[in-house]
Design a protein around this motif. Structure first.
Motif: not given
Length: 145
Positions: A73-75, A80-81, A85-86, A88-95
């Motif tokens: 994330l930007p320091a 932002t939303a 959202a970005k 959440s997509t990283v973990w979508r398959a795992r979830l």
């Protein structure tokens, strides 16, 4: 620091113990500035990070993975939303896989309760179709926590 929260205020607002917040800070999951008296002051945006940490932990994401995600994330600005959202997509398959596993457990548990097998060799939940029986006696798997 504008809109700064003390550690007590962040704890009260987030529902997370002060000791856990200090631990999160030590791991680099959240950030605080220090006053001239060396007291922590958190930007209000840290509330979102703490919420994200707690939710991710509840679904089984390790603190190391959470830190890696938060590091992306930007320091210099509040995420932002789109930033969230970005992540959440990283973990979508795992979830999704965890959801499938939990659904199978829920559905198979009905047949398991009261079956009386008392056998890890034949258990349809732990060792379906006795796939591990050929590997010899004793424990072969440890279920994820």
């Amino acid at each position: 620091m504008q809109e700064a929260l003390t550690i007590g205020q962040l704890s009260a607002r987030s529902g997370v113990a002060q000791s856990a917040l200090r631990y999160y800070e030590r791991l680099g999951l959240i950030r605080a500035e220090r006053t001239s008296g060396n007291q922590r002051r958190y930007h209000r945006g840290e509330l979102r990070r703490v919420a994200f940490i707690r939710i991710a932990q509840q679904v089984g994401i390790s603190l190391e993975e959470i830190r890696a995600a938060l590091d992306s994330l930007p320091a210099a600005r509040t995420p932002t939303a789109e930033d969230w959202a970005k992540l959440s997509t990283v973990w979508r398959a795992r979830l999704d896989e965890k959801i499938r596993l939990m659904s199978r457990l829920r559905d198979d548990l009905d047949a398991c309760i009261g079956c009386g097998c008392l056998s890890l060799r034949r258990c349809t939940l732990y060792n379906p179709e006795d796939n591990l029986g050929g590997e010899g006696p004793g424990a072969r798997l440890v279920l994820p926590g």
